[in-house]
Design a protein around this motif. Sequence first.
Motif, PDB file in Angstrom:
ATOM      1  N   TRP A  61       0.943  -1.043   0.076  1.00 51.41           N
ATOM      2  CA  TRP A  61      -0.142   0.100  -0.039  1.00 51.41           C
ATOM      3  C   TRP A  61       1.057   1.338  -0.190  1.00 51.41           C
ATOM      4  CZ3 TRP A  61      -0.869  -4.562   2.249  1.00 51.41           C
ATOM      5  CH2 TRP A  61      -2.191  -5.255   1.979  1.00 51.41           C
ATOM      6  N   HIS A  62       0.859   2.150  -0.888  1.00 57.71           N
ATOM      7  CA  HIS A  62       1.495   3.270  -1.074  1.00 57.71           C
ATOM      8  C   HIS A  62       0.839   4.521  -1.631  1.00 57.71           C
ATOM      9  CE1 HIS A  62       1.995   2.601  -5.546  1.00 57.71           C
ATOM     10  NE2 HIS A  62       1.534   1.431  -5.035  1.00 57.71           N
ATOM     11  N   LYS A  63       1.487   5.654  -1.463  1.00 59.08           N
ATOM     12  CA  LYS A  63       1.065   6.777  -2.078  1.00 59.08           C
ATOM     13  C   LYS A  63       2.420   7.879  -2.108  1.00 59.08           C
ATOM     14  CE  LYS A  63      -1.995  10.692  -2.310  1.00 59.08           C
ATOM     15  NZ  LYS A  63      -3.491  11.313  -1.448  1.00 59.08           N
ATOM     16  N   ASN A  64       2.664   8.581  -1.089  1.00 58.69           N
ATOM     17  CA  ASN A  64       3.812   9.464  -1.010  1.00 58.69           C
ATOM     18  C   ASN A  64       4.946   8.547  -0.528  1.00 58.69           C
ATOM     19  OD1 ASN A  64       2.463  11.777  -1.923  1.00 58.69           O
ATOM     20  ND2 ASN A  64       1.816  12.298   0.160  1.00 58.69           N
ATOM     21  N   PHE A  65       4.612   7.468   0.156  1.00 58.51           N
ATOM     22  CA  PHE A  65       5.609   6.502   0.636  1.00 58.51           C
ATOM     23  C   PHE A  65       4.967   5.038   0.803  1.00 58.51           C
ATOM     24  CE2 PHE A  65       4.027   9.349   3.933  1.00 58.51           C
ATOM     25  CZ  PHE A  65       3.210   8.286   4.767  1.00 58.51           C
ATOM     26  N   CYS A 136      10.147  -5.248 -10.470  1.00 55.80           N
ATOM     27  CA  CYS A 136       8.615  -4.891  -9.902  1.00 55.80           C
ATOM     28  C   CYS A 136       9.163  -3.586  -9.154  1.00 55.80           C
ATOM     29  CB  CYS A 136       8.096  -6.058  -8.963  1.00 55.80           C
ATOM     30  SG  CYS A 136       8.116  -7.531  -9.760  1.00 55.80           S
ATOM     31  N   THR A 137       8.328  -2.567  -9.618  1.00 57.90           N
ATOM     32  CA  THR A 137       8.760  -1.225  -9.058  1.00 57.90           C
ATOM     33  C   THR A 137       7.372  -0.465  -8.379  1.00 57.90           C
ATOM     34  OG1 THR A 137      10.486  -0.893 -10.532  1.00 57.90           O
ATOM     35  CG2 THR A 137       9.666   1.089  -9.295  1.00 57.90           C
ATOM     36  N   ILE A 138       7.856  -0.015  -7.083  1.00 56.16           N
ATOM     37  CA  ILE A 138       6.875   0.687  -6.459  1.00 56.16           C
ATOM     38  C   ILE A 138       7.142   2.322  -6.033  1.00 56.16           C
ATOM     39  CG2 ILE A 138       5.260   0.863  -4.169  1.00 56.16           C
ATOM     40  CD1 ILE A 138       4.906  -1.647  -6.103  1.00 56.16           C
ATOM     41  N   ASN A 139       6.674   3.048  -6.658  1.00 54.68           N
ATOM     42  CA  ASN A 139       7.111   4.662  -6.687  1.00 54.68           C
ATOM     43  C   ASN A 139       6.414   5.303  -5.574  1.00 54.68           C
ATOM     44  OD1 ASN A 139       9.328   4.333  -8.616  1.00 54.68           O
ATOM     45  ND2 ASN A 139       7.853   4.570 -10.109  1.00 54.68           N
ATOM     46  N   GLY A 140       7.050   6.101  -4.732  1.00 50.58           N
ATOM     47  CA  GLY A 140       6.456   6.986  -3.979  1.00 50.58           C
ATOM     48  C   GLY A 140       6.727   8.644  -4.502  1.00 50.58           C
ATOM     49  N   THR A 141       6.846   9.669  -3.967  1.00 53.99           N
ATOM     50  CA  THR A 141       7.215  10.869  -4.353  1.00 53.99           C
ATOM     51  C   THR A 141       8.281  11.491  -3.848  1.00 53.99           C
ATOM     52  OG1 THR A 141       5.657  12.038  -2.625  1.00 53.99           O
ATOM     53  CG2 THR A 141       4.539  11.276  -4.608  1.00 53.99           C
ATOM     54  N   TYR A 142       8.945  10.886  -2.793  1.00 55.31           N
ATOM     55  CA  TYR A 142      10.028  11.670  -2.387  1.00 55.31           C
ATOM     56  C   TYR A 142      11.322  11.144  -2.932  1.00 55.31           C
ATOM     57  CZ  TYR A 142       6.504  13.138   1.252  1.00 55.31           C
ATOM     58  OH  TYR A 142       5.422  13.750   1.570  1.00 55.31           O
TER      59      TYR A 142
END
Length: 320
Positions: A61-65, A136-142
């Motif tokens: 589960w992710h958004k900014n982190f 498999c990449t999961i990106n946040g925003t920071y």
Amino acid sequence: MDDEKWAIKLNGAKSPLIGNINNNNEIDDLDKIAKELCISKSDLLNNNIIKDIRVKQIKIWHKNFIDAIQFFYKVITNDKTYSIDGNKHGGSGGKETIINFEDGEYILAISGQHGSNLDRLKFINYIPSKKHVRLCTINGTYDTTFFDISPATGTVYACFFGKCNDKSINNIGMYEGSIQNQSQQFQQFQQLKQLSDLLFPSKPYDFPVLKQEIVRLKYQELAPRVRDEKNKFGELTTNLKTKTGGSEDIVDWLLRAQKEVIKNNDQLIQGELNAYKKILESKNLTKDELQILLSKQVELNQLEEHLANLQINEGLANCK
């Protein structure tokens, strides 16, 4: 050896714990696995109880982190196969991303970024049956501190541990599992990964980037050698021309004919080459001197072709 029959056994080793050093809640999926198997965690690590352990799925589960993470496992013991859901660790926010593992897919390395939380994750997986590396990449925003962890040669990552709070994942680590049956191709991949770590200690494994860097280093090594050999060949040619006493043009014709022989392997040109040799032998040049000259020309031609291929194929035409 059949790649699809790999078995992963916990060997007691684990990765460093990556992330900030705050005192958050420790989390360890081996605790859940030990509970399901009704055995202590130390026995799981020290005794030959688990015959095979592998990750089946990861939910993130992710958004900014990275808000939360949950691993799902297949565990095989001597007498039973278990499907074990690890606990969901972290907070309740973020959108859900599911990484489904193929049968016999393994985690070779993990990279990402972290600050006070885990901000980005990349799983580098290998599928032996397809001989394929999957990212498999999961990106946040920071844009925070980069990390990259990979297990020892002959091992993969098998089980998650880390730290979290009630909002996010703060740290990540993985237990290592030894591969019981491993292919030569997998060993080669891990060797390339280790080479990449030496050249790019702060970057994740990327074969095209690794290849480009090796080519760049090879170019830097080869270019001065080509210049040196070219100068030596020029000096040798000049000395032999001087020795002919006025038949310098025949030396040039000999070398041009040799180039055509190298390029086309034409028997007519070979005859022409032999004729020039005989003429030059009558002009004070020995067979050995002519053979050395022609051999040096072949060596220089091969070096120049190699250098040109590096420039053309890898876009290094402007490399100095």
